[in-house]
Enzyme design. Structure first.
Site, PDB file in Angstrom:
ATOM      1  N   LYS A 111     100.330 -10.705  30.161  1.00 41.09           N
ATOM      2  CA  LYS A 111     100.451 -10.325  31.576  1.00 41.09           C
ATOM      3  C   LYS A 111      99.070 -10.422  32.211  1.00 41.09           C
ATOM      4  O   LYS A 111      98.216  -9.574  31.984  1.00 41.09           O
ATOM      5  CB  LYS A 111     100.984  -8.894  31.750  1.00 41.09           C
ATOM      6  CG  LYS A 111     101.350  -8.628  33.210  1.00 41.09           C
ATOM      7  CD  LYS A 111     101.247  -7.196  33.636  1.00 41.09           C
ATOM      8  CE  LYS A 111      99.873  -6.776  34.039  1.00 41.09           C
ATOM      9  NZ  LYS A 111      99.341  -7.355  35.293  1.00 41.09           N
ATOM     10  N   ARG A 137      96.118  -9.939  40.486  1.00 38.03           N
ATOM     11  CA  ARG A 137      95.221 -10.436  41.542  1.00 38.03           C
ATOM     12  C   ARG A 137      94.699 -11.838  41.247  1.00 38.03           C
ATOM     13  O   ARG A 137      94.269 -12.545  42.144  1.00 38.03           O
ATOM     14  CB  ARG A 137      94.049  -9.462  41.711  1.00 38.03           C
ATOM     15  CG  ARG A 137      94.522  -8.136  42.305  1.00 38.03           C
ATOM     16  CD  ARG A 137      93.373  -7.239  42.631  1.00 38.03           C
ATOM     17  NE  ARG A 137      92.990  -6.393  41.508  1.00 38.03           N
ATOM     18  CZ  ARG A 137      92.010  -5.520  41.558  1.00 38.03           C
ATOM     19  NH1 ARG A 137      91.302  -5.396  42.663  1.00 38.03           N
ATOM     20  NH2 ARG A 137      91.730  -4.775  40.523  1.00 38.03           N
ATOM     21  N   SER A 156      90.313  -0.932  33.348  1.00 42.55           N
ATOM     22  CA  SER A 156      89.555   0.293  33.613  1.00 42.55           C
ATOM     23  C   SER A 156      89.894   1.372  32.581  1.00 42.55           C
ATOM     24  O   SER A 156      90.973   1.354  31.976  1.00 42.55           O
ATOM     25  CB  SER A 156      89.881   0.782  35.023  1.00 42.55           C
ATOM     26  OG  SER A 156      91.275   1.019  35.114  1.00 42.55           O
ATOM     27  N   CYS A 177      82.234  -6.222  32.711  1.00 40.73           N
ATOM     28  CA  CYS A 177      82.173  -4.989  31.911  1.00 40.73           C
ATOM     29  C   CYS A 177      80.859  -4.917  31.147  1.00 40.73           C
ATOM     30  O   CYS A 177      80.467  -3.861  30.669  1.00 40.73           O
ATOM     31  CB  CYS A 177      83.329  -4.927  30.937  1.00 40.73           C
ATOM     32  SG  CYS A 177      83.202  -6.158  29.634  1.00 40.73           S
ATOM     33  N   GLU A 236      80.972   3.830  36.722  1.00 38.80           N
ATOM     34  CA  GLU A 236      80.903   2.371  36.825  1.00 38.80           C
ATOM     35  C   GLU A 236      80.950   1.963  38.303  1.00 38.80           C
ATOM     36  O   GLU A 236      81.798   2.439  39.053  1.00 38.80           O
ATOM     37  CB  GLU A 236      82.113   1.773  36.083  1.00 38.80           C
ATOM     38  CG  GLU A 236      82.118   0.257  36.044  1.00 38.80           C
ATOM     39  CD  GLU A 236      83.239  -0.284  35.154  1.00 38.80           C
ATOM     40  OE1 GLU A 236      84.356   0.272  35.174  1.00 38.80           O
ATOM     41  OE2 GLU A 236      82.979  -1.277  34.438  1.00 38.80           O
TER      42      GLU A 236
HETATM   43  P1  NAD Z   1      92.652  -2.231  36.060  1.00 41.76           P
HETATM   44  O1  NAD Z   1      92.634  -1.180  35.010  1.00 41.76           O
HETATM   45  O2  NAD Z   1      92.894  -1.831  37.458  1.00 41.76           O
HETATM   46  O3  NAD Z   1      93.798  -3.328  35.708  1.00 41.76           O
HETATM   47  C1  NAD Z   1      93.870  -3.940  34.451  1.00 41.76           C
HETATM   48  C2  NAD Z   1      95.330  -4.273  34.167  1.00 41.76           C
HETATM   49  O4  NAD Z   1      96.086  -3.078  34.142  1.00 41.76           O
HETATM   50  C3  NAD Z   1      95.957  -5.188  35.206  1.00 41.76           C
HETATM   51  O5  NAD Z   1      96.707  -6.183  34.541  1.00 41.76           O
HETATM   52  C4  NAD Z   1      96.848  -4.253  36.017  1.00 41.76           C
HETATM   53  O6  NAD Z   1      98.028  -4.879  36.457  1.00 41.76           O
HETATM   54  C5  NAD Z   1      97.170  -3.140  35.060  1.00 41.76           C
HETATM   55  N1  NAD Z   1      97.256  -1.817  35.702  1.00 41.76           N
HETATM   56  C6  NAD Z   1      96.545  -1.376  36.775  1.00 41.76           C
HETATM   57  N2  NAD Z   1      96.864  -0.103  37.045  1.00 41.76           N
HETATM   58  C7  NAD Z   1      97.774   0.284  36.121  1.00 41.76           C
HETATM   59  C8  NAD Z   1      98.471   1.504  35.865  1.00 41.76           C
HETATM   60  N3  NAD Z   1      98.289   2.582  36.633  1.00 41.76           N
HETATM   61  N4  NAD Z   1      99.323   1.541  34.819  1.00 41.76           N
HETATM   62  C9  NAD Z   1      99.514   0.470  34.033  1.00 41.76           C
HETATM   63  N5  NAD Z   1      98.888  -0.719  34.247  1.00 41.76           N
HETATM   64  C10 NAD Z   1      98.029  -0.806  35.262  1.00 41.76           C
HETATM   65  O7  NAD Z   1      91.281  -3.045  35.899  1.00 41.76           O
HETATM   66  P2  NAD Z   1      90.711  -4.211  36.823  1.00 41.76           P
HETATM   67  O8  NAD Z   1      90.275  -3.619  38.129  1.00 41.76           O
HETATM   68  O9  NAD Z   1      91.640  -5.349  36.849  1.00 41.76           O
HETATM   69  O10 NAD Z   1      89.439  -4.656  35.960  1.00 41.76           O
HETATM   70  C11 NAD Z   1      88.182  -4.021  36.075  1.00 41.76           C
HETATM   71  C12 NAD Z   1      87.962  -3.043  34.946  1.00 41.76           C
HETATM   72  O11 NAD Z   1      88.131  -3.700  33.686  1.00 41.76           O
HETATM   73  C13 NAD Z   1      86.536  -2.492  34.925  1.00 41.76           C
HETATM   74  O12 NAD Z   1      86.589  -1.118  34.663  1.00 41.76           O
HETATM   75  C14 NAD Z   1      85.873  -3.235  33.768  1.00 41.76           C
HETATM   76  O13 NAD Z   1      84.795  -2.566  33.159  1.00 41.76           O
HETATM   77  C15 NAD Z   1      87.027  -3.382  32.838  1.00 41.76           C
HETATM   78  N6  NAD Z   1      86.794  -4.459  31.888  1.00 41.76           N
HETATM   79  C16 NAD Z   1      86.476  -4.109  30.614  1.00 41.76           C
HETATM   80  C17 NAD Z   1      86.199  -5.095  29.681  1.00 41.76           C
HETATM   81  C18 NAD Z   1      85.816  -4.716  28.280  1.00 41.76           C
HETATM   82  O14 NAD Z   1      85.661  -5.609  27.457  1.00 41.76           O
HETATM   83  N7  NAD Z   1      85.650  -3.439  27.965  1.00 41.76           N
HETATM   84  C19 NAD Z   1      86.251  -6.447  30.050  1.00 41.76           C
HETATM   85  C20 NAD Z   1      86.603  -6.770  31.359  1.00 41.76           C
HETATM   86  C21 NAD Z   1      86.875  -5.757  32.275  1.00 41.76           C
END
Ligand code: NAD
Length: 485
Positions: free
Chosen positions: A171, A175, A224, A279, A379
């Site tokens: 999935k 966005r 996140s 990240c 962050e």
């Molecule tokens: P996000 O958590 O908003 O979304 C990530 C995924 O989760 C998406 O596919 C989204 O559809 C889904 N999602 C969003 N809200 C949800 C909910 N309430 N319940 C279930 N699923 C949900 O993250 P983002 O804004 O897309 O990405 C940025 C974040 O990702 C930052 O915090 C960054 O640090 C982190 N990140 C971490 C790594 C790592 O390796 N640790 C790598 C890349 C990004």
């Protein structure tokens, strides 16, 4: 509206609500993502489940052939993929190309699966008795991706999973799903059997359906920290393997003996690369002593002012927009609260951006950052440099370790002893010495510690074999029939 990919076919989602896919440099809507749900996930899982027995029995050397072909196809299409990333995410073409390269490296590394998934054998564990351990694929796995690396992050998972003999459901972020769709089109051209690799679109409902689906063996998540925790607990409660990678707060420590002309630009690039939406992005630069603080501040302030912000498709752009108006407003809010808490404004990246189309911010540089400020703890995920000072390396290490996050941290120094002490004492799990973004490559494994990682087995590299296989141990005893030999 984009479609799911189920059992080798592009299939309409059952979701009626949509999320706009927006070019963040222009604000233009370029497509729409349907918000699917459990019916879409179930259809994809059933296709993957049906494809599993034949795929498992396909010899591993045959399973990696489509990946070899995908590598060649991705090399040829790298420019198109990078452009697609820039259009849906906003990062510059150079940054986008770097992430396509990392995606290709995942495929290259997964092609080594015939060696990577070899087991162990030992003769005579007791007289005449031998034992062997094989690594066996388990069934259907799934991954849920964030917005910030449309090509690379999904490919941390599925090339390894399918090479190991599993089938898969991905999935993408709602966005930025368009780049992964292009990669799937290449995978179809590469000749992957139907059902082995599937894609569903959606948000929370789709994610929750994945985490609870009884036929999914394991879930990988990147995003996140609050959602990472939710995915970890929900999937683990449903009896699945989980690796859940969360948010970050990455400190960079500068010793007075660092090569300042290298440390300053490296730290700045770490912080503002991809507009801070990584990240692994550096955030607070902790300078050890006045001398380091002055040297780094002068250089970073001058360089930050010279960064050219604009559409990532244009060749002279150094930094693209952030992903959305909401992200821009959130980052501006964090800058203002930092100023209210006593930070000094050395470069104001909020100026002159509101007349630009799209979601632009210029680099902001804040000084006088102290550990209790919100911006020093949370962050930012935006182009904000935070400059701070510590009296000693140990004081800096204490600050690094006080963070609930543990993705990465870097030390700039010319002292081996300082480097050794730093690496030994800090709690994050991906460390850099004079490196701004110490992101492990495909053949190493990726994952932080503390609130940046939930689970035990990290992503890609050798760890992926542990995550995507079940070890099965067999003990053999064959009774000698002396009448024959
Ligand atoms: P996000 O958590 O908003 O979304 C990530 C995924 O989760 C998406 O596919 C989204 O559809 C889904 N999602 C969003 N809200 C949800 C909910 N309430 N319940 C279930 N699923 C949900 O993250 P983002 O804004 O897309 O990405 C940025 C974040 O990702 C930052 O915090 C960054 O640090 C982190 N990140 C971490 C790594 C790592 O390796 N640790 C790598 C890349 C990004």
């Amino acid at each position: 509206m984009i479609k799911n990919f189920i059992n080798g076919q592009w299939t309409a989602s059952t979701g009626r609500d949509t999320v706009d896919i927006v070019n963040p440099a222009t604000g233009e809507i370029i497509n729409k993502t349907p918000m699917g749900g459990s019916a879409d996930v179930d259809a994809a899982v059933q296709a993957a489940r049906a494809a599993f027995p034949a795929w498992r029995q396909t010899p591993v050397i045959d399973r990696v052939q489509p990946l070899f072909r995908l590598k060649t196809l991705m090399e040829a299409a790298a420019g198109d993929l990078a452009k697609q990333i820039t259009l849906e995410h906003g990062k510059t073409l150079t940054e986008a190309m770097g992430s396509v390269r990392r995606g290709i490296q995942m495929v290259e590394t997964a092609c080594g699966m015939p060696t990577m998934m070899m087991g162990d054998i030992l003769e005579d564990i007791a007289p005449g008795i031998d034992s062997q351990a094989v690594r066996r694929p388990m069934g259907v796995f799934a991954a849920i991706a964030p917005f910030n690396f449309p090509a690379m992050v999904p490919m941390w998972f599925w090339p390894f999973a399918i090479a190991a003999g599993n089938t898969f459901v991905i999935k993408p972020s709602e966005r930025v799903p368009l780049t992964q769709i292009k990669v799937f089109e290449l995978m179809v051209e590469a000749g992957l059997p139907a059902g082995v690799l599937n894609m569903v679109h959606g948000g929370k409902e789709t994610v929750d359906a994945i985490c609870t689906h009884p036929d999914i063996k394991g879930v990988s998540f990147v995003g996140s920290t609050p959602v990472a925790k939710h995915v970890y607990t929900t999937s683990a409660t449903a009896g699945k393997r989980v690796q859940s990678l969360g948010g970050a707060k990455n400190f960079m420590v500068v010793m007075p003996d660092a090569v300042m002309d290298k440390a300053a630009p490296t730290a700045l690039e770490s912080i503002i690369g991809c507009a801070g939406e990584r990240c692994m992005a550096g955030s607070v630069v902790i300078n050890v002593g006045d001398e380091a603080e002055q040297a780094i501040t002068e250089r970073i302030v001058a360089s930050a002012k010279a960064i050219r912000v604009g559409d990532g498709l244009l060749p002279d752009t150094d930094m693209g927009p952030v992903i959305s108006q909401a992200a821009k407003d959130r980052i501006k809010g964090m800058i203002q609260r930092a100023l209210d808490e006593g930070a000094t404004l050395l470069v104001d990246g909020r100026e002159g951006v509101d007349d630009m189309p799209g979601y632009f911010l210029k680099p902001t540089v804040l000084g006088n950052i102290t550990p209790e400020m919100e911006i020093a703890r949370e962050e930012v995920f935006g182009p904000v440099v935070m400059l701070a000072k510590a009296d000693s390396l140990d004081a800096a290490i204490e600050w690094v370790n006080s963070s609930p996050y543990g993705n990465t941290t870097t030390l700039f120094t010319t002292s081996g002893a300082a480097a050794r002490h730093f690496c030994y004492e800090v709690e994050p799990a991906m460390l850099g010495i004079n490196i701004g973004v110490p992101a492990p490559m495909a053949f190493f494994s990726f994952g932080g510690s503390k609130q940046s990682f939930f689970g035990d087995i990290r992503a890609h590299g050798k760890a992926s074999v542990d995550f995507y296989t079940q070890s099965v141990v067999t003990i053999h005893r064959w009774i000698k029939d002396s009448s024959i030999w």
